[in-house]
Each structure stands twice: as structure tokens, then as C-alpha cells.
Design an enzyme around this catalytic site. Structure first.
Site, PDB file in Angstrom:
ATOM      1  N   ALA A 179       8.351 -61.717  45.896  1.00  0.00           N
ATOM      2  CA  ALA A 179       7.390 -62.813  46.097  1.00  0.00           C
ATOM      3  C   ALA A 179       7.101 -63.632  44.824  1.00  0.00           C
ATOM      4  O   ALA A 179       7.204 -64.875  44.841  1.00  0.00           O
ATOM      5  CB  ALA A 179       6.101 -62.247  46.694  1.00  0.00           C
ATOM      6  N   ARG A 216      11.710 -69.381  52.606  1.00  0.00           N
ATOM      7  CA  ARG A 216      11.388 -68.039  53.139  1.00  0.00           C
ATOM      8  C   ARG A 216       9.935 -68.091  53.614  1.00  0.00           C
ATOM      9  O   ARG A 216       9.079 -68.620  52.900  1.00  0.00           O
ATOM     10  CB  ARG A 216      11.585 -66.944  52.084  1.00  0.00           C
ATOM     11  CG  ARG A 216      13.065 -66.658  51.824  1.00  0.00           C
ATOM     12  CD  ARG A 216      13.285 -65.359  51.084  1.00  0.00           C
ATOM     13  NE  ARG A 216      13.225 -64.195  51.950  1.00  0.00           N
ATOM     14  CZ  ARG A 216      13.245 -62.948  51.473  1.00  0.00           C
ATOM     15  NH1 ARG A 216      13.297 -62.719  50.169  1.00  0.00           N
ATOM     16  NH2 ARG A 216      13.201 -61.917  52.302  1.00  0.00           N
ATOM     17  N   ASP A 255       3.982 -59.144  49.803  1.00  0.00           N
ATOM     18  CA  ASP A 255       4.403 -60.544  49.948  1.00  0.00           C
ATOM     19  C   ASP A 255       3.241 -61.432  50.367  1.00  0.00           C
ATOM     20  O   ASP A 255       3.240 -62.632  50.106  1.00  0.00           O
ATOM     21  CB  ASP A 255       5.549 -60.654  50.952  1.00  0.00           C
ATOM     22  CG  ASP A 255       6.840 -60.212  50.286  1.00  0.00           C
ATOM     23  OD1 ASP A 255       7.013 -58.989  50.116  1.00  0.00           O
ATOM     24  OD2 ASP A 255       7.625 -61.084  49.871  1.00  0.00           O
ATOM     25  N   ASN A 281       4.598 -56.500  53.532  1.00  0.00           N
ATOM     26  CA  ASN A 281       5.555 -56.134  52.477  1.00  0.00           C
ATOM     27  C   ASN A 281       6.870 -55.735  53.152  1.00  0.00           C
ATOM     28  O   ASN A 281       6.981 -55.737  54.386  1.00  0.00           O
ATOM     29  CB  ASN A 281       4.993 -54.998  51.616  1.00  0.00           C
ATOM     30  CG  ASN A 281       5.832 -54.763  50.373  1.00  0.00           C
ATOM     31  OD1 ASN A 281       6.144 -55.720  49.636  1.00  0.00           O
ATOM     32  ND2 ASN A 281       6.230 -53.537  50.116  1.00  0.00           N
TER      33      ASN A 281
END
Ligand code: MRU
Length: 348
Positions: free
Chosen positions: A50, A91, A239, A249
């Protein structure tokens, strides 16, 4: 100091990234000169983690003015707005991407930046600041975690959260590194992290460089090992953390947290405040990225499933807040109840 850099700016206008798809066998740096290439590199996971993808997006934006220095400010700003959208969509789960782009976007609102060179210099300074702060934040997270690490500790770690997933040092792996550097005897059980093997390929590669003892385990082994060999704590990254503490995550984190809870093992999330999304009330609103089927059907180029096998490949999961012992941030440690205590963290 490790001999690698996950991401770096190069003059006059290049973003250099270590190609994490090729590790641990090859250490190859790729140079990118357009934001479209950077967005594709984020999607393809040349760079991942991240915090690192937030920084990649920030530098990706700088490529727009850097490579059109004789253009007109109005047109460059219009192109930058397009770039924000393309990079932001590269993303979906990690909030650092959106956070970094929002911060960079504030530069575009400054009327005094009325030439392309001024715009480029200011965007570049902002991207450098985001990168520098990320490295400082990681070191603070490591220091804040020290009281939770016994002098002799066996720790389970999931995915890769080290210098590869950040600008340098790492979040959850940064905690492990700080404890090791302070003389604690840490031993890491490294979840291999199917399907992309960020643990087996990347975390193992980093730990070897830091001289930290470890063994790689398959993801399904953690429960058995907690019951039989004694595990002191689990530490993972994130994340996106929602306002109630629910944490997205890498896929498999939820399983690990439930098994840790069942075995009375503390479960810590190492998280820069840039990963906490107070605009998302709970994990139910976090978009979970679906990745291509071939990540599951193949290991490298080797097909492991029969032809035409149907696949589900969610790249992340959400661990409900009730399984999290504490969130360890650069600003301090946050305990349950997370709804109240996260609010306090951002107002204090
Ligand atoms: O799909 P990835 O490899 O980008 O997923 C990374 C993770 O889930 C990490 O645990 C998270 O980003 C924290 S990294 C400091």
C-alpha cells in the site's frame, strides 16, 4: 542497509522501480517515463504494498509536466487530472493510492504555479515529501511496537510489508527489524502468502539480507504451529483500515487473525495513519480487488490445475476489528474500542 530501493525518481523525468515480479531470482530495475506505464506497473505488481503504490502514483503524476516542459499550463493540468483518474484506478483496495493522489491534487489548485517548470518542481517536492515521510513513519511504527515484543519472540508475519512494500524499512516487517536491531531475539514464521507468494519470495529475500532468523511456512500451517510450537504474536500490515477498525489486508489475514484469537495469540496491525480511511465506516464498504485467474491456476508458467478450472481470486480480505489486539501507528498505539479511539487519534 539493504542494497535495494523499491522506487526512486530520476532526472529529468523517470520513475525507477525494482521489478518485484522477478524477485528473488533477478534484481531488475525498470524505468518508466509516462503515467500510463506507471499505472500499468502498479496493476501488474511490478511495485506493490500500500505505501509503495501511493508513492509510485505520486511520482507517476510528476511525469506529466516533467516530460512536457514546453507545454501550456492549462493543457498540462487537464492531462494531470486524467492521470489522477488512471493512476487512482490502477488498484482498488489500498487507500494510500487515493490519499497520495489527493495530496498531490492540492498542488494543482495553487494559482501561483502558472508555468510548467513551477508546476513540475512543486509536484516533485510534494512526491519527495510523501516518500521521505513514509520512511520516517515506518521507523516510528517500529519504535512504538517495541513494548509488545518479548526479548525472545516467535512472530508470524503475512505477505510482504518490508522495504519492498514501502519506500524503505517497512511497517509490520519494520517492527520486526526494529526489535532485531534493538537486540531482541526474534524468530519469524513467514506465511508464504498464496497465490503471489509475497512471503516466500519477497519477505524471505528481505529477511536474509537483514540477518533475521526465519522459516517460511505454508499459509495453512499457522494454526498448527500456534498450538504446538508457541507463537508470541502475529503482526501484519494493512491496505485500508475502516473507521471502526475493520482491516483489509492480503488474502489469508482474516484466517490468521481468527486462528490467533482461538489460540490466545495477540494480533497486531502495523499501519501508517495514511492507511486509515475515516471516510469508510466499516469493512463492508471496502472494495476487494479480484485478480486474474492465472495467479491461482499457475505457479509462474507452470499450470497446476486442470484445463478450464474455474477460479475465485480475491486479493484481499477484511479482518473484523474484534480480532485485532491493537493498531500500531506512527502516532501511537490504538486499542479497542476503535471507533472512539481512532477518532481521538485524528483529533489529538
Ligand atoms: O497485493 P499486495 O502485495 O500489494 O498486498 C500487500 C499487502 O497486503 C500488505 O500487507 C499491505 O499493503 C501493507 S504493506 C506495508
Amino acid at each position: 542497509m539493504p542494497a535495494f530501493k523499491s522506487i526512486e525518481w530520476g532526472e529529468p523525468g523517470t520513475v525507477r522501480m525494482l521489478d518485484q515480479r522477478l524477485l528473488p531470482h533477478q534484481t531488475v530495475y525498470n524505468d518508466y517515463t509516462t503515467y500510463q506505464e506507471v499505472a500499468a506497473a502498479i496493476t501488474d505488481m511490478v511495485i506493490r504494498g500500500a505505501p509503495a503504490i501511493g508513492v509510485a502514483a505520486a511520482y507517476g503524476l510528476v511525469l506529466v509536466p516533467a516530460n512536457s516542459m514546453d507545454g501550456q499550463v492549462k493543457e498540462i493540468k487537464a492531462e494531470l487530472l486524467k492521470a489522477v483518474k488512471v493512476l487512482g484506478d490502477s488498484r482498488p483496495t489500498a487507500v494510500n493510492l487515493v490519499w497520495a493522489l489527493k495530496r498531490m491534487g492540492k498542488v494543482l489548485e495553487r494559482p501561483e504555479l502558472d508555468t510548467v517548470p513551477k508546476l513540475k518542481d512543486t509536484l516533485l517536492s510534494e512526491a519527495h515529501a510523501i516518500a521521505r515521510e513514509d520512511a520516517e513513519i515506518n521507523r516510528s511504527i517500529g519504535r512504538n511496537a517495541l513494548p509488545f515484543i518479548p526479548e525472545k519472540a516467535t512472530i508470524i508475519h503475512h505477505c510482504n510489508t518490508g522495504g519492498l512494500a514501502t519506500v524503505e524499512y517497512g511497517t509490520a516487517l519494520g517492527i520486526i527489524r526494529t526489535a532485531h536491531e534493538c537486540g531482541k531475539q526474534v524468530f519469524v514464521l513467514v506465511d508464504e502468502t498464496r497465490p503471489r507468494l509475497q512471503g516466500g519470495r519477497l519477505t524471505a529475500w528481505e529477511l536474509l539480507q537483514y540477518g533475521i532468523p526465519f522459516k517460511v511456512i505454508v499459509d495453512g500451517a499457522s494454526g498448527h504451529l500456534m498450538r504446538t510450537m508457541g507463537v508470541d504474536l502475529c503482526v501484519v500490515g494493512a491496505d485500508r483500515v475502516a473507521a471502526n477498525g475493520d482491516t483489509a489486508n492480503k488474502i489469508g489475514t482474516y484466517n490468521l487473525a481468527v486462528v490467533a484469537h482461538e489460540n490466545g495469540v495477540p494480533f497486531y496491525v502495523a499501519v501508517p495513519t495514511t492507511t486509515i480511511d475515516m471516510d469508510t465506516p466499516s469493512g463492508d464498504q471496502i472494495k476487494i480487488e479480484e485478480r486474474p485467474e492465472n495467479e491461482v491456476t499457475h505457479v509462474g508458467t507452470w499450470q497446476i490445475t486442470p484445463d478450464d478450472t474455474p477460479v475465485l481470486n480475491p486479493a484481499f480480505d477484511v479482518t473484523p476489528a474484534e480480532y485485532i489486539t491493537a493498531l500500531i501507528t506512527e502516532k501511537g498505539v490504538v486499542y479497542p474500542p476503535f471507533i472512539e479511539n481512532l477518532k481521538k487519534l485524528f483529533t489529538s
